[in-house]
Each structure stands twice: as C-alpha cells, then as structure tokens.
Design an enzyme around this catalytic site. Structure first.
Site, short mmCIF file in Angstrom:
data_model
loop_
_atom_site.label_atom_id
_atom_site.label_comp_id
_atom_site.label_asym_id
_atom_site.label_seq_id
_atom_site.Cartn_x
_atom_site.Cartn_y
_atom_site.Cartn_z
N ASP A 96 -52.61 3.24 -70.03
CA ASP A 96 -52.78 4.51 -70.67
C ASP A 96 -52.64 4.79 -72.08
O ASP A 96 -52.84 5.79 -72.57
CB ASP A 96 -51.99 5.47 -69.91
CG ASP A 96 -52.53 5.61 -68.52
OD1 ASP A 96 -53.47 5.52 -68.19
OD2 ASP A 96 -51.70 6.27 -67.84
N LYS A 104 -54.36 7.19 -80.87
CA LYS A 104 -54.13 8.81 -80.46
C LYS A 104 -53.41 9.50 -81.55
O LYS A 104 -52.69 10.36 -81.23
CB LYS A 104 -53.11 8.76 -79.01
CG LYS A 104 -53.78 8.09 -77.91
CD LYS A 104 -53.14 8.39 -76.39
CE LYS A 104 -53.68 7.43 -75.39
NZ LYS A 104 -53.19 7.93 -74.06
N ASP A 111 -54.64 11.77 -83.01
CA ASP A 111 -55.10 12.99 -82.97
C ASP A 111 -53.91 13.86 -82.07
O ASP A 111 -53.62 15.12 -82.59
CB ASP A 111 -56.42 13.20 -82.33
CG ASP A 111 -56.49 12.56 -80.89
OD1 ASP A 111 -55.58 11.37 -80.96
OD2 ASP A 111 -57.03 12.92 -80.07
N SER A 115 -2.98 -50.60 -53.43
CA SER A 115 -2.44 -50.11 -51.74
C SER A 115 -1.10 -49.89 -52.10
O SER A 115 -0.40 -50.41 -52.68
CB SER A 115 -2.53 -51.58 -51.09
OG SER A 115 -2.10 -51.34 -49.74
N SER A 148 -10.78 -50.20 -54.86
CA SER A 148 -11.87 -50.76 -55.63
C SER A 148 -11.20 -51.14 -57.09
O SER A 148 -11.36 -50.38 -58.14
CB SER A 148 -12.86 -49.43 -55.86
OG SER A 148 -11.96 -48.22 -56.09
#
Lengths: 636, 267
Positions: A21, A150, A152, A455, A527
């Site tokens: 618009d 616009k 105007d 361990s 590990s």
C-alpha cells in the site's frame, strides 16, 4: 533507422520494492503512462474496467493483471515491464509488498541491477520497508533510490521530507547499505516523476526518472577470476563437450584449466558454438559456451572450471547469511539439498549464530534453535561433500546458494567465508532425528567423560556414584566399564598390546554412539596410553561428540593398598602379566580436562567437583529450556 | 555484453538446465516468430543438435503458408516432428463456426496438448512464451510446474532466483520451461535480423497489412502496416502504441480470457 540506439543496449533492471500500500504499482503505472510505454489498448482496457466496475481509475491497474490483484488491490506476483526513456532501456520489476509473497519479491529482486524502495511519506517506514531493505542488502543490490511517495498527502512539506530522510538514513546505516538519492514525489498526482515538480520547489535533486537515468547496469564480472560451472557434458557426435556459462572472468583456447573440487587439470582444445563458423577462441563472463578438452578426463556437472592460480574455495563448512522461505522452519541437523551454481549435495546447519527479526531488524534473544519462515539468519553450514565456491563479496554468482527442503526451494543465502572443518559441539548425526530433537526430548546435552587412572584409583566407584547422581538430576547417564566390555563386546580380545588398543577403540566407538543417542556416557577404563586416549577423543570429536578426559589420580601405593579387585595381588603372584603400574607403564594425561586426586580428597568432594564440571556442559541454559517447554511440538 | 548476447546466453542456459533436469523433454513449436527463435536457440544450446522432439499442436486452422514452412523447416533443421490434432473435438463438431474463440482455443490447443502429454508422458515441455505478450504471462517463471490436469497454480509459484530452477517433477504433472520469458517482441525481431533466422512470410506487409502474431486463421487478423522488411518491422515496433496480440480474438473474447485459458493449461 534512427533513434534505435537503446534497442541494442542492455536493459537496466530496476526492482520496485516496499511496504504494501505504499504505492509501488501506482508509481510504476504512472511511469509507464508518462513515458508513453503503455499500449493504447491497455490504457483503454484499464479505463473501461474501472468504468464498468464503477471505481476510480488507478494507475496500478495498468500493471496488476490477475483478477485477484485487481479485486483485492494488491500485487500477488512479480510483473516485469519494459520501457524506453532518454537513451536508455529499462526493465521494471514490480514486486509484491505483502509478507505472504516474499518469495515472489525475492524471485524478482534477485535479477535486479538496482532498486527503488517506495515509502509512503504519509505513514513512514513500514515493516516491509525494513524487510525489503534488508533483503536488498543480502542480494547484493547496492544501488538504491528511495522514493518518498504520496507527498500530496503531506502537503508537499519540506519538513516531512527532512524528518523521513533522517529516518531512512539511520535505517540504511544499520543495514550497512547506502542509497543514491531520496526523491519526494506523488505517483497519484504525477509530481516529480518525469519533470521536476514546482510543488516541491524546495527539493534540489532530480525527478525519479532523472535519477534512474543516472544508474548503472551491474558491473560485468569479466575482470574477476575465471569461474565456469559445468552444466552438462554432451556427446552428440564424436566430440565430448563441456557445456556451461562463464560466470566470471574469461576462458581461451589453449588455457590450462583446473576443475574444482576434484582438482583435475586439462587444457582447452577448442571452443565449439553453433553455427560452427561462429565458434570463438575466447569467451568472456556472461556467455554460454561449450568447450572441448585436450584430455578425456572424467569430470561432472557441478564442478567449477577455474585457472590454477586463482582457485575458488573448496571446503565443507561455511558461515553464511540466509533468508528462509519454507513453510517448515530451518532446523539444526536436518538434511537439506544444497545447490550452488550447478553443483548439488546435501547440507546441514551446524549452528545458528544470529536470527534477525525482519520487521524490527533486532537480533532475536536468546538465539533461536530454528529459523522460521521469512526470517534472516547467520548460520554455519556443513555440506556432505567438499564444494567449490567464493565469498559472495568477491564473486557473486559462485557465492550464493539455495537450500531445498524436499524438492522445494525453501531458502537462499550467501557465502560469507569457508571455515576449517573442525567438529563443533552440535552433533552431525546421520540419524533422521536431529541432535536438537534429542536434546529437547531428554532435556540435556550429551557427551563422553573418559575416566583414566590406575586400577584402584577410584574410577569405578566415582563413575557409579556419578551416574546415579546425574540420573537423579534428570540427566540420563550410563557407565561403560572394562568388565562389561570384556564380558561382551571385547570377549574375543586378549591382553596383549594390540588387543588392549583395540579394546579402547571399541570402547570409544560405543561411547560415541551412545552419546549420539543423547546419553551422558561415563567411561571408566585404565586406558594407560596417551595415544589410545587421543584416538578415543578423535573418534568422538570427529562426529561432533563432546569428549572430556578426567584423570583419576592416586599414587600406586594407595591403589595397591585399596586393590578392590585383588588385581595387584594376582599380579604379584604372576597371574596377570604386564599389569599396568607394575611391569607395564601408565602414561598420565599430558593435558586432562579435570584432575582429581582421590588419595587427598574425599569421595564426596571428588563427586562435587565432577558434578560442577559436567553439569554446565550438558545442561541447557534456563532461557533455552523455557523455550523448549513452551514449544513442545516444534520439529516433530 | 549487449542486450541480445545477454538474452541469448540466458536462454541457452535455461535450455541446458531443462535437458539436464528432465529426461523426457519436448518442445512446442507453432512456426511463429518466437517459435523459430526458440528453435534457433535450441540448436545453439546443443551445438547443432536438437536432442528432443518438436511438437506442433495443429488446430487444423493453420494458415497454408505456415504448413508450407513446417515441411520446409523440418527438412532444413532436421528434427523429429510430432503433429498433434484433437480429432475427437473436431468429430464432435467443435469449430469457429459453431463455438466461441475461447472454447475452440481450449479444445483444439489446450485439450490437444493434454492428449499429447498423456500419450508421450513428457516431464518437461519447452515453450516460447514471453512476459511482454500479456500481463498474465508476465507473472510466469522460467521453470513453471503444472499439475496432472495441466493447471497453473499462479498464486503459489515456486521461488526462482540466481538461475537455480525447479528440477523435480510435480506429482504426475510436467514442468513448462520458458527460455524466452525475458525477450520482448522487439528483441525477437532484432535477433531474427542479427542471426538471419528463417520465418514465414506472413509477418511482412502485403497490400498494406501484415500479421504481428499468428494463430488460427479465422480469429487472427492482420494489422495495418507498410513494413515489408525486418528493418521496417523493427522501426514500426519501436514507435507503435498497439499491443502485439491486438489481432488475436481469443484474448479479447471475454474479460480475463487469458488468465482463464492459462490457468487451465493454455500456453
């Protein structure tokens, strides 16, 4: 023939964008009317339509062609119209302003050289003004004219112009965009469109069309490095031709060329066009061509031809800016089809770094875990195979991509930069269920916590208590220990060096898989070798699984005294050869993530430290948790 | 690059994408000016070969000059030609004498095309429509999906940007591939001139009249024109204020005729 000069010129593609618009279609209609670009018949049809339906004539009717567009007075899809003005040829792209039709707006804007952003001076900057401005910057359109329409309605007031100009300036500054001019006008009254308006006598700049005459067509990519994405390979006769369009740079007969991402090389034997006598020796950016190679190497659609010394990026991980148009949100971890130039593969979003609210231009806080329709975001993307591309700010045509969700193009974006392919904490899962979905379901993140130590150092004791405490806090945890492995998964393994190493590898693989399923995995394994633990870390991190090494440390003498499994005793009797700590070394971690001294601290104190360490890593931040709770149905 | 180079390159790109994406491709050809530019571009895209059949939907209301051109061009270009007529409608007595132009156009063009699609099961159909022909075509995409009933879902078209087009088939439908969308009537003529593309003689002025757009003879009317060479046609078009399809009655038979026709599958 006279006055035909503009016919030969490339048309300047101008998109008219802006809030619904604010008068885009009216403005274009007025331009076409004033430049006499509308056929007599079309003018009459529009006038007759208005008369018949007893409505006032609208310039927009010259443009909006679908019945729905006229009756609802909105633009649904893009329209393109051509007109000549001065010595120029223009192609105007009228894009819909409605949020609903954003994908149509982008479809139109993506081919524009420049943009006119239309703003209604009587109502000011609208949500779509901001959104469209942001998209224009994302699409790389940097010639923007702001049309304040616009006038105007605001009595051609200089004060309104100054106030609005200031607002526009700050909007553009925030987006890092620049504009060429701000033109006050009235599409309806026809002021300042072609001629400068006497009602806007205080305005010093040119009319809209004067400004448009000063715009430039997008610069040719001819001076950039060569980029020729292969579209297809033709073998209609005895020639094997690689077809494609030169997107940047130039290619010449005899050039040594490289294919990316494959890295293959060859030389251009000939360039073949039809009719044969029109075949050139040199082809420059913008032209579709077909080349023949000196060698019959295997290359495919999607590869990009470049010169060796100016190669594109080749990577799998990228940071990118993206707009999402899909009805379903863009979700971390979900598979999408990634297309860039002629290449295609799968891609997943690893991370969402920013989501910008298109109507306020504010960053959404907290950072959402998905990108919804019509939102813009900054993301990290990972492709299933290495792809060749360029940062968008260097070469546009190989710096932009789309994402398709089940065959439907649902988003588009630009490559910011390539990233080293290092794993991120967000899992890249091959599962149909994303890591985020798992996190939502379980309420926590996952990870592997690897306890190493002699361990008797306290690994099992601490692990079992820890598992229990996490569980009672709603965190699903599981302990993998040596005995369980040895009785099942590693039943076939002995205790020599090679089998021990394999046992650790299997433990790491199992831990990784469980973590990917969403669990917090606690591994309790001696590990002893640093290399094995590094390998375990690599197995997990390669797939984006969080891995932390925790050293459970107690002097050998303390461990021997505890000897919970009577292992030291058995070893002393010669029943266990190569017992770690006795006749086989234990390598303490060089850099562990957490170090617990179990001989000096109580179990409770160690557990406290463990919880303090693990919980922040797996817990979801309170605001994210709230969001997950509020939206239980998302992604399902 | 100049305008025509640009348009040509983009059209070739679209042709090549179409051939890559759709294995059962065909191209519609009406022998008109746009159709012949399309044919020329196909030859360029595939380096002198036309790797798909050329389809003419024959309404049986073709100008004799067009039919003559059809046989000549088939020989000249060397392509596989499929001619499709809706015999069933003609047997039912559908004709311009008994029915309105929208109905006849629908029956003899759209329905005939539907029959051809059912017979040959094409997944991609290359057409020569241009955006500047009318406001509804202006809304088109380069790759535009049609459902099984050939309907065009114009309110929900797939996004299309950066030359990344739809490459999969809608459920049992087909995809219209439209390489000439960006061309204007003027561009077509400038290109015909530049490339010296053969076209039927009806476009050139005879006794002060010529055709700007060709369709079925009962509903296609010539416009007043003295343009008897391509240069004169270009000059005329640059200054004209009459629309290209002003002589095509089916467009003006009722309000929004084109949107209705196109939504149902018309080109």
């Amino acid at each position: 023939m006279k006055n035909l000069l503009p016919l030969e010129a490339k048309s300047l593609n101008v998109i008219f964008a802006g809030h619904v618009d604010h008068g885009k279609s009216t403005l274009i209609g007025r331009i076409l009317w004033e430049t006499d670009a509308i056929s007599k018949e079309k003018k009459e049809t529009a006038i007759a339509y208005c008369k018949k339906n007893n409505i006032a004539f609208e310039y927009a009717f010259l443009l909006d062609s679908l019945v729905e567009e006229r009756t609802q007075n909105i633009t649904i899809d893009v329209t393109e119209v051509h007109f000549f003005y001065g010595q120029r040829r223009f192609r105007i792209i009228d894009a819909p302003g409605h949020l609903e039709f954003l994908k149509n707006m982008i479809s139109g804007a993506a081919k524009a050289d420049c943009a006119v952003l239309v703003i209604d001076a009587s109502s000011g900057i609208g949500d779509q003004t901001k959104r469209h401005a942001m998209l224009l910057s994302l699409l790389g359109i940097n010639q923007i004219v702001i049309a304040l329409n616009k006038f105007d309605l605001v009595h051609y007031s200089q004060h309104s112009y100054e106030t609005l100009s200031q607002e526009c300036k700050s909007l553009f500054e925030r987006l890092g965009l620049s504009y060429l001019s701000i033109v006050p006008l009235s599409a309806k009254a026809g002021e300042n469109i072609v001629e400068r308006s006497s009602r806007l006598s205080w305005y010093r700049g040119g009319s809209l069309l004067e400004v448009l005459l000063g715009l430039k067509s997008s610069a040719s990519a001819e001076s950039s490095p060569l980029r020729l994405p292969i579209q297809d390979i033709y073998r209609f006769d005895d020639r094997r031709l690689l077809a494609g369009r030169v997107e940047a740079g130039k290619i010449e007969q005899g050039d040594l060329i490289c294919f990316f991402p494959s890295g293959k090389k060859s030389r251009v034997k000939a360039i073949h066009h039809w009719p044969a006598e029109s075949s050139p020796r040199l082809v420059t950016a913008g032209k579709s061509t077909a080349i023949q190679l000196e060698d019959e190497i295997f290359v495919e659609r999607g590869e990009i031809i470049a010169h060796e010394n100016s190669a594109p990026l080749v990577a799998t991980d990228f940071s990118a800016r993206l707009f999402w148009l899909g009805d379903w949100p863009l979700v971390i971890g979900a598979p999408y089809i990634f297309r860039l130039a002629t290449g295609q593969c799968m891609a997943r979003v690893l991370q969402i770094n920013r989501v910008i609210d298109g109507s306020t231009l504010e960053d959404l806080k907290p950072i959402p875990i998905e990108v919804k329709k019509n939102e813009t975001a900054e993301i990290i993307l990972r492709t299933s195979a290495p792809i060749a591309c360029d940062p968008f700010d260097q070469i546009q045509s190989t710096g932009r991509f789309v994402l398709a969700d089940k065959d439907r193009i649902s988003g588009g974006g630009i490559i910011l930069k390539a990233l080293p392919s290092k794993p991120l904490h967000e899992t890249q899962s091959l599962s149909r269920i994303s890591s985020i979905q798992r996190i939502k379901f379980l309420g926590h993140r996952s990870g592997v916590f690897w306890m190493t130590g002699l361990s008797g150092s306290g690994k099992t004791t601490l692990s079992n208590r820890l598992e229990q405490m996490l569980f009672h806090r709603g965190i699903l945890a599981y302990v993998i220990d040596g005995d369980e492995l040895r009785s099942g998964l590693s039943k076939d393994l002995g205790f020599d060096a090679q089998d021990r190493r394999e046992n650790i590898r299997r433990a790491a693989e199992l831990a990784k898989t469980l973590a990917k399923s969403g669990l917090v995995v606690i591994v309790a394994l001696i590990s002893p070798f640093d290399a094995d633990r590094k390998n375990a870390r690599a197995i997990c991190e390669k797939q984006g699984v969080l891995f932390k090494e925790i050293y459970i440390d107690a002097p050998l003498e303390v461990c021997k005294a505890r000897d919970p499994k009577f292992l030291y005793l058995k070893a002393s009797k010669g029943e266990i050869p190569k017992m770690t700590g006795l006749d086989s070394p234990y390598e303490p971690p060089q850099q562990c993530d957490l170090h617990l001294l179990t001989a000096e601290e109580s179990i409770e104190s160690c557990l406290g430290k463990l919880l303090d360490f693990i919980i922040p890593l797996v817990r979801i931040s309170p605001d994210k948790e709230k969001e997950l709770l509020e939206d239980p149905a998302a992604e399902i | 690059m100049q305008n025509l180079d640009n348009l040509e390159s983009q059209s070739i790109y679209i042709f090549r994408e179409a051939r890559y994406a759709f294995k059962n491709l065909a191209m519609l050809w009406s022998m008109g000016k746009d159709s012949n530019v399309l044919l020329w571009l196909a030859k360029k895209a595939f380096c002198g070969h036309i790797p798909f059949p050329i389809v003419h939907i024959d309404t049986t209301y073709e100008f004799p000059e067009m039919l003559e051109f059809r046989s000549w061009a088939k020989q000249y270009y060397g392509f596989e030609l499929i001619i499709k007529i809706n015999h069933e409608a003609i047997a039912r007595g559908v004709s311009y004498k008994t029915h309105d132009p929208v109905t006849v156009t629908h029956e003899l063009k759209t329905v005939a095309l539907k029959q051809a699609l059912e017979e040959y099961k094409w997944d991609g159909l290359i057409t020569g429509i241009r955006r500047d022909e009318d406001g509804v075509r202006a809304k088109e995409r380069y790759f535009s999906p049609r459902n099984q009933s050939m309907e065009w879902e114009y309110k929900n078209q797939p996004p299309e940007f950066w030359n990344l087009f739809l490459d999969t088939l809608p459920n049992n439908g087909h995809v219209r591939i439209q390489p000439l969308l960006d061309w204007t009537e003027l561009d077509i003529w400038l290109y015909i001139k530049r490339e010296n593309i053969p076209i039927p003689p009806l476009y050139f002025s005879k006794n002060g009249k010529r055709f700007r757009s060709l369709g079925c003879w009962p509903i296609t009317h010539p416009v007043n024109s003295q343009a008897s060479t391509i240069d004169e046609i270009i000059e005329e078009l640059y200054h004209t204020k009459t629309s290209e399809r002003a002589g095509r009655a089916q467009d003006h038979a009722e309000p929004n005729a084109m949107q209705k026709l196109r939504a149902k599958g018309f080109l």
